[in-house]
Scaffold this motif. Structure first.
Motif, PDB file in Angstrom:
ATOM      1  N   VAL A 153      -4.765   6.898   0.801  1.00 33.25           N
ATOM      2  CA  VAL A 153      -4.268   5.632   0.146  1.00 33.25           C
ATOM      3  C   VAL A 153      -4.555   6.184  -1.466  1.00 33.25           C
ATOM      4  CG1 VAL A 153      -5.127   4.174  -1.135  1.00 33.25           C
ATOM      5  CG2 VAL A 153      -5.665   4.242   1.213  1.00 33.25           C
ATOM      6  N   LEU A 154      -2.656   6.586  -1.383  1.00 36.38           N
ATOM      7  CA  LEU A 154      -2.488   6.685  -2.928  1.00 36.38           C
ATOM      8  C   LEU A 154      -2.411   5.706  -4.233  1.00 36.38           C
ATOM      9  CD1 LEU A 154       0.104   9.017  -2.267  1.00 36.38           C
ATOM     10  CD2 LEU A 154      -2.097   9.464  -2.586  1.00 36.38           C
ATOM     11  N   GLU A 155      -2.986   4.146  -3.836  1.00 36.08           N
ATOM     12  CA  GLU A 155      -2.213   2.804  -4.968  1.00 36.08           C
ATOM     13  C   GLU A 155      -1.869   1.626  -3.796  1.00 36.08           C
ATOM     14  OE1 GLU A 155       0.132   1.854  -8.757  1.00 36.08           O
ATOM     15  OE2 GLU A 155       0.729   3.210  -7.627  1.00 36.08           O
ATOM     16  N   GLN A 156      -2.184   0.781  -4.416  1.00 37.52           N
ATOM     17  CA  GLN A 156      -2.809  -0.824  -3.377  1.00 37.52           C
ATOM     18  C   GLN A 156      -2.768  -1.624  -4.775  1.00 37.52           C
ATOM     19  OE1 GLN A 156      -4.489  -1.363   0.539  1.00 37.52           O
ATOM     20  NE2 GLN A 156      -5.683  -0.443  -0.408  1.00 37.52           N
ATOM     21  N   VAL A 157      -1.650  -2.704  -4.413  1.00 36.31           N
ATOM     22  CA  VAL A 157      -1.737  -4.068  -5.563  1.00 36.31           C
ATOM     23  C   VAL A 157      -1.774  -5.087  -4.782  1.00 36.31           C
ATOM     24  CG1 VAL A 157      -0.005  -2.047  -7.144  1.00 36.31           C
ATOM     25  CG2 VAL A 157       0.954  -3.551  -5.144  1.00 36.31           C
ATOM     26  N   THR A 159       0.911  -1.044  -0.184  1.00 37.57           N
ATOM     27  CA  THR A 159      -0.155  -0.007   0.293  1.00 37.57           C
ATOM     28  C   THR A 159       1.022   1.202   0.239  1.00 37.57           C
ATOM     29  OG1 THR A 159      -1.799  -1.355   1.100  1.00 37.57           O
ATOM     30  CG2 THR A 159      -1.381   1.060   1.076  1.00 37.57           C
ATOM     31  N   TYR A 160       0.289   2.276  -0.960  1.00 37.44           N
ATOM     32  CA  TYR A 160       1.290   3.452  -0.781  1.00 37.44           C
ATOM     33  C   TYR A 160       0.532   4.546  -0.765  1.00 37.44           C
ATOM     34  CZ  TYR A 160       4.419   1.052  -4.401  1.00 37.44           C
ATOM     35  OH  TYR A 160       5.234   0.163  -5.263  1.00 37.44           O
ATOM     36  N   LEU A 161       0.741   5.164   0.903  1.00 36.71           N
ATOM     37  CA  LEU A 161      -0.823   6.125   1.247  1.00 36.71           C
ATOM     38  C   LEU A 161       0.129   7.484   1.341  1.00 36.71           C
ATOM     39  CD1 LEU A 161      -1.086   4.494   4.773  1.00 36.71           C
ATOM     40  CD2 LEU A 161      -1.936   4.315   2.226  1.00 36.71           C
ATOM     41  N   ASP A 162      -0.067   8.732   1.335  1.00 35.18           N
ATOM     42  CA  ASP A 162       0.818  10.092   1.486  1.00 35.18           C
ATOM     43  C   ASP A 162       0.766  10.047   3.360  1.00 35.18           C
ATOM     44  OD1 ASP A 162      -1.656  11.247   2.925  1.00 35.18           O
ATOM     45  OD2 ASP A 162      -2.110  12.733   0.473  1.00 35.18           O
ATOM     46  N   VAL A 163       1.742  11.120   3.487  1.00 31.00           N
ATOM     47  CA  VAL A 163       2.187  10.597   5.176  1.00 31.00           C
ATOM     48  C   VAL A 163       1.035  11.977   5.551  1.00 31.00           C
ATOM     49  CG1 VAL A 163       4.331  11.435   4.162  1.00 31.00           C
ATOM     50  CG2 VAL A 163       2.702  13.171   4.726  1.00 31.00           C
ATOM     51  N   SER A 164      -0.338  11.975   5.217  1.00 32.73           N
ATOM     52  CA  SER A 164      -1.433  11.648   5.833  1.00 32.73           C
ATOM     53  C   SER A 164      -2.867  11.479   6.016  1.00 32.73           C
ATOM     54  CB  SER A 164      -2.582  13.713   5.645  1.00 32.73           C
ATOM     55  OG  SER A 164      -2.862  13.209   3.719  1.00 32.73           O
ATOM     56  N   GLY A 165      -2.442   9.949   5.249  1.00 33.50           N
ATOM     57  CA  GLY A 165      -3.063   8.666   5.178  1.00 33.50           C
ATOM     58  C   GLY A 165      -3.637   8.652   4.248  1.00 33.50           C
TER      59      GLY A 165
END
Length: 360
Positions: free
Chosen positions: A203-207, A195-201
């Motif tokens: 979700v940017l992308e999940q694989v 999971t890719y999150l920005d530092v505010s939480g």
């Protein structure tokens, strides 16, 4: 109100709370937890020659650590399902403070600082909800600022991406609860995710892995300078199967899974411990302590380029021309064309070798 910069400058000017960088403790290159002969668990700072520049006591067994990007401070995390993290002034060996996971949470053994060092992010288990969270701590006084969902179950390792604004999370997919210790509660339904999150939480992308590999827990991460992510896995399925234990991913692209030939892969017992890119980024490696081996692969074509027998090898980090590694037998070594033992201090190294990113 005074700015944070002025506040820290004021502290540094006083004798009560000096702010000193990593050069003050010999400019160590790595942090690693270890068990010493007197029975003490300690966090050590190592240089690339394998010399221990400092070793600082921990209240119990450690797992991994996080190094502050500017100050000579380290946060040592308890092994899952521990609830403590110790913040240590590495120049004096003193405990600055101790983080305690909030009620209903425990740490997973990993964390990472923001680029400016003002925040610490920690992987945690919200065990009553069977969900993962990322804790956020203010490093002025290490008070908790809040938390946000990790995007999956069982977040273990976490890395800051090169943009300084994105967190890569190894959501291993395994549900646990402190009342049952390290017992895995959801193997038939587990869903590991990167999971890719920005530092505010956000979700940017999940694989996710292919369905047939849903029992391959994504555990540990490495990030190359250009944002390529490597992940090491631990197989929770049929022991007669020997799936890949290493994957590569770039945001917006599909996963690549790397594996040794079946006869070699079958010796690893479905377990990869640590993962790292070489210093030049051309190869990636995993340690396999149960198989007593280190496997190295070409990033360009995914081909296996080396199998190196090393007893109980687990800690792994990048070196200028290859890798540095540690073992449970006490070895600190370097791998270039082949492994070379640099030092063998009287201790048993734990799972990970954490690079210290010092300012240029």
């Amino acid at each position: 109100m005074p700015s944070r910069r002025h506040f820290l400058a004021g502290l540094a000017a006083t004798s009560l709370a000096p702010i000193r960088g990593w050069a003050a403790v010999g400019s160590p290159d790595y942090l690693a937890a270890a068990l010493f002969p007197d029975g003490s668990y300690r966090l050590a700072g190592l240089d690339t020659g394998g010399d221990i520049l400092f070793s600082l006591p921990l209240p119990a067994r450690g797992h991994a650590a996080a190094a502050h990007p500017h100050w000579a401070q380290a946060v040592a995390f308890a092994r899952r399902p521990g609830t403590f993290a110790v913040v240590i002034d590495c120049t004096t060996g003193t405990e600055i403070t101790r983080l305690t996971a909030p009620e209903g949470r425990h740490f997973y053994g990993h964390g990472v600082f923001s680029p400016d060092g003002s925040r610490l992010f920690t992987t945690e288990n919200d065990y009553e909800a069977a969900d993962g969270v990322i804790g956020v701590w203010n490093t002025d006084d290490y008070t908790r600022m809040g938390e946000f969902p990790s995007g999956g179950v069982g977040p273990h390792d976490m890395r800051l991406m090169p943009d300084g604004q994105t967190l890569a999370i190894a959501n291993g997919g395994i549900e646990t609860h402190p009342e049952t210790g390290r017992t895995k509660l959801n193997l038939p339904t587990m869903q590991p995710r990167l999971t890719y999150l920005d530092v505010s939480g956000t979700v940017l992308e999940q694989v996710e892995l292919p369905r047939a590999l849903h029992k391959n827990s994504i555990r540990h991460l490495a990030v190359r300078r250009d944002g390529l992510v490597a992940f090491a896995m631990q197989w929770q399925g049929d022991k007669a199967q020997h799936p890949p234990l290493l994957g590569l991913h770039r945001r917006g692209e599909t996963l690549r899974l790397l594996s040794a030939p079946e006869a070699v892969q079958s010796t690893l017992q479905g377990y990869a411990g640590s993962v790292a890119f070489a210093g030049d980024g051309s190869t990636v490696a995993i340690t396999c302590p149960r198989g007593n081996a280190l496997h190295r692969f070409s990033v360009a074509d995914g081909q296996l380029t080396g199998v190196f027998p090393l007893e109980d090898v687990c800690g792994l980090g990048p070196g200028p021309e290859g890798y540095f590694f540690t073992t449970g037998t006490g070895i600190v070594g370097e791998l270039t064309s082949g492994p070379h033992i640099s030092a063998r201090p009287d201790c048993q190294w734990d799972n990970h070798l954490i690079p210290i990113r010092k300012p240029a």
